[in-house]
Design a protein around this motif. Structure first.
Motif, PDB file in Angstrom:
ATOM      1  N   ARG A 286       4.440  13.957  -8.202  1.00 24.17           N
ATOM      2  CA  ARG A 286       3.347  13.186  -8.795  1.00 24.17           C
ATOM      3  C   ARG A 286       3.871  11.827  -9.246  1.00 24.17           C
ATOM      4  O   ARG A 286       3.228  10.800  -9.045  1.00 24.17           O
ATOM      5  CB  ARG A 286       2.739  13.927  -9.983  1.00 24.17           C
ATOM      6  CG  ARG A 286       1.613  13.155 -10.645  1.00 24.17           C
ATOM      7  CD  ARG A 286       1.168  13.824 -11.959  1.00 24.17           C
ATOM      8  NE  ARG A 286       0.131  13.063 -12.597  1.00 24.17           N
ATOM      9  CZ  ARG A 286       0.313  12.001 -13.358  1.00 24.17           C
ATOM     10  NH1 ARG A 286       1.539  11.540 -13.567  1.00 24.17           N
ATOM     11  NH2 ARG A 286      -0.691  11.360 -13.917  1.00 24.17           N
ATOM     12  N   GLY A 287       5.066  11.828  -9.827  1.00 24.70           N
ATOM     13  CA  GLY A 287       5.683  10.574 -10.259  1.00 24.70           C
ATOM     14  C   GLY A 287       5.902   9.616  -9.102  1.00 24.70           C
ATOM     15  O   GLY A 287       5.707   8.406  -9.238  1.00 24.70           O
TER      16      GLY A 287
ATOM     17  N   SER B  79       6.460   3.334 -12.762  1.00 25.17           N
ATOM     18  CA  SER B  79       5.374   4.252 -12.465  1.00 25.17           C
ATOM     19  C   SER B  79       4.094   3.803 -13.145  1.00 25.17           C
ATOM     20  O   SER B  79       4.104   3.390 -14.306  1.00 25.17           O
ATOM     21  CB  SER B  79       5.766   5.647 -12.963  1.00 25.17           C
ATOM     22  OG  SER B  79       4.745   6.570 -12.735  1.00 25.17           O
ATOM     23  N   ALA B  80       2.965   3.905 -12.442  1.00 31.83           N
ATOM     24  CA  ALA B  80       1.672   3.599 -13.043  1.00 31.83           C
ATOM     25  C   ALA B  80       1.461   4.494 -14.245  1.00 31.83           C
ATOM     26  O   ALA B  80       1.765   5.687 -14.204  1.00 31.83           O
ATOM     27  CB  ALA B  80       0.549   3.787 -12.020  1.00 31.83           C
ATOM     28  N   GLY B  81       0.992   3.935 -15.311  1.00 30.16           N
ATOM     29  CA  GLY B  81       0.736   4.704 -16.524  1.00 30.16           C
ATOM     30  C   GLY B  81       1.938   4.897 -17.416  1.00 30.16           C
ATOM     31  O   GLY B  81       1.818   5.455 -18.490  1.00 30.16           O
ATOM     32  N   SER B  82       3.099   4.456 -16.980  1.00 27.91           N
ATOM     33  CA  SER B  82       4.308   4.671 -17.767  1.00 27.91           C
ATOM     34  C   SER B  82       4.354   3.811 -19.026  1.00 27.91           C
ATOM     35  O   SER B  82       5.050   4.145 -19.966  1.00 27.91           O
ATOM     36  CB  SER B  82       5.570   4.428 -16.929  1.00 27.91           C
ATOM     37  OG  SER B  82       5.620   3.087 -16.496  1.00 27.91           O
TER      38      SER B  82
ATOM     39  N   ILE C  78       1.525   3.781  -6.462  1.00 29.48           N
ATOM     40  CA  ILE C  78       0.312   3.156  -6.979  1.00 29.48           C
ATOM     41  C   ILE C  78       0.673   1.893  -7.747  1.00 29.48           C
ATOM     42  O   ILE C  78       0.058   0.831  -7.568  1.00 29.48           O
ATOM     43  CB  ILE C  78      -0.475   4.151  -7.867  1.00 29.48           C
ATOM     44  CG1 ILE C  78      -1.132   5.218  -6.990  1.00 29.48           C
ATOM     45  CG2 ILE C  78      -1.511   3.429  -8.731  1.00 29.48           C
ATOM     46  CD1 ILE C  78      -1.744   6.375  -7.752  1.00 29.48           C
ATOM     47  N   GLN C  79       1.696   1.980  -8.601  1.00 29.58           N
ATOM     48  CA  GLN C  79       2.103   0.811  -9.387  1.00 29.58           C
ATOM     49  C   GLN C  79       2.566  -0.324  -8.486  1.00 29.58           C
ATOM     50  O   GLN C  79       2.274  -1.488  -8.748  1.00 29.58           O
ATOM     51  CB  GLN C  79       3.196   1.172 -10.393  1.00 29.58           C
ATOM     52  CG  GLN C  79       3.529   0.045 -11.362  1.00 29.58           C
ATOM     53  CD  GLN C  79       2.335  -0.317 -12.234  1.00 29.58           C
ATOM     54  OE1 GLN C  79       1.744   0.550 -12.865  1.00 29.58           O
ATOM     55  NE2 GLN C  79       1.966  -1.591 -12.256  1.00 29.58           N
TER      56      GLN C  79
ATOM     57  N   MET D   5       2.706   7.963  -8.338  1.00 32.18           N
ATOM     58  CA  MET D   5       2.379   6.974  -9.369  1.00 32.18           C
ATOM     59  C   MET D   5       3.222   5.714  -9.216  1.00 32.18           C
ATOM     60  O   MET D   5       2.755   4.605  -9.499  1.00 32.18           O
ATOM     61  CB  MET D   5       2.537   7.590 -10.761  1.00 32.18           C
ATOM     62  CG  MET D   5       1.612   8.787 -11.009  1.00 32.18           C
ATOM     63  SD  MET D   5      -0.141   8.410 -10.812  1.00 32.18           S
ATOM     64  CE  MET D   5      -0.448   7.524 -12.339  1.00 32.18           C
TER      65      MET D   5
ATOM     66  N   VAL E  28      -7.427   6.052  -5.058  1.00 33.28           N
ATOM     67  CA  VAL E  28      -6.772   7.312  -5.428  1.00 33.28           C
ATOM     68  C   VAL E  28      -7.338   8.390  -4.514  1.00 33.28           C
ATOM     69  O   VAL E  28      -8.538   8.668  -4.535  1.00 33.28           O
ATOM     70  CB  VAL E  28      -7.005   7.651  -6.908  1.00 33.28           C
ATOM     71  CG1 VAL E  28      -6.385   9.001  -7.254  1.00 33.28           C
ATOM     72  CG2 VAL E  28      -6.444   6.556  -7.797  1.00 33.28           C
TER      73      VAL E  28
ATOM     74  N   ILE F 161       0.726   8.070  -0.692  1.00 32.45           N
ATOM     75  CA  ILE F 161       0.270   8.475  -2.028  1.00 32.45           C
ATOM     76  C   ILE F 161      -0.434   9.825  -1.917  1.00 32.45           C
ATOM     77  O   ILE F 161      -0.182  10.741  -2.715  1.00 32.45           O
ATOM     78  CB  ILE F 161      -0.640   7.395  -2.657  1.00 32.45           C
ATOM     79  CG1 ILE F 161       0.182   6.142  -2.968  1.00 32.45           C
ATOM     80  CG2 ILE F 161      -1.343   7.925  -3.901  1.00 32.45           C
ATOM     81  CD1 ILE F 161      -0.657   4.914  -3.311  1.00 32.45           C
TER      82      ILE F 161
END
Length: 183
Positions: free
Chosen positions: A57-58, A178-181, A64-65, A61, A76, A20
Motif C-alpha cells: 500500500r505504501g 508517500s502521499a498522506g505522510s 500517487i505522491q 501511495m 485512485v 498503482i
C-alpha cells in the motif's frame, strides 16, 4: 493565483497509474494471505504478510505522491480479484513469489519506458523500486524454500520467520515520499 491544469500523461505516467492499481491489488492479496495464516494459527506468517500488505500500500501511495508532485492527474483505482482460498501453507507463499516476480517485471518495464522516453525523473524515481523488488523477490524465494524444507513441521517455518524475517524495519531515507505522510 490560479492553478494550472494537470499535464498530459506520458506512456510512463500511464504505466505508473496502472502500477498503482497493481500495488493496491498486491496489498489486498497479502491481506488475504495473512488472514489465511491467521486462521490457521500461524501468527508469525500472518504478521509477515500483514506487514507486506502495508508495504505494498505504501508503494502505491509513493507513486500517487510522485504523480501529484509532478502536477499530473491521479485516478485512485479499484483492485483486481484476489485469491482467498488456499489448499496448503505452500500455496499462498508460492502465490506471493509469483506476484513479486510479476511486480519485478512491471517495475522493470516502468524504468525502461522512462529511460526510452527520456524521462530521467521517472527513471530516477523507479530506481528505489527496482532495489526493493530484488529484496522482496529474494525474501519470497527464501520463504518458499523454508516452507518446502519444513514439510509438515510448520513450527520450524514459524520459528524461521520470527527469527529471520521479522526484524524491525528502519525508515529508508532513500525511499520516495508517500502521499498522506505529511498528514
Amino acid at each position: 493565483m490560479t492553478q494550472s491544469a494537470p499535464a498530459k500523461l506520458s506512456e510512463f505516467h500511464l504505466l505508473l497509474q496502472q502500477q498503482i492499481r497493481n500495488e493496491f491489488t498486491a496489498s489486498q492479496q497479502y491481506i488475504a494471505v495473512a488472514v489465511y495464516f491467521d486462521s490457521h494459527n500461524l501468527p508469525q506468517l500472518a504478521k509477515r504478510f500483514y506487514t507486506q500488505a502495508t508495504e505494498e500500500r505504501g508503494h502505491a501511495m509513493m507513486m500517487i505522491q510522485y504523480l501529484l508532485d509532478n502536477h499530473l492527474a491521479v485516478a485512485v483505482p479499484g483492485i483486481d480479484e484476489v485469491v482467498t482460498k488456499f489448499d496448503s501453507v505452500r500455496a499462498p507463499v508460492e502465490l506471493a513469489l509469483k506476484q513479486e516476480e510479476a511486480v519485478t517485471e512491471q517495475i522493470t518495464k516502468l524504468a525502461r519506458t522512462a529511460r526510452d522516453n527520456g524521462d530521467y525523473l521517472g527513471e530516477r524515481f523507479m530506481q528505489w523500486f527496482l532495489k526493493e523488488q530484488v529484496e522482496e523477490t529474494a525474501d519470497m524465494h527464501t520463504l518458499l524454500a523454508i516452507v518446502d524444507r519444513a514439510g509438515h513441521n510448520l513450527f520450524d517455518v514459524e520459528d524461521f520467520v520470527a527469527r529471520e524475517m521479522s526484524t524491525v524495519q528502519r525508515a529508508d531515507s532513500t525511499a520516495p515520499k508517500s502521499a498522506g505522510s505529511g498528514v
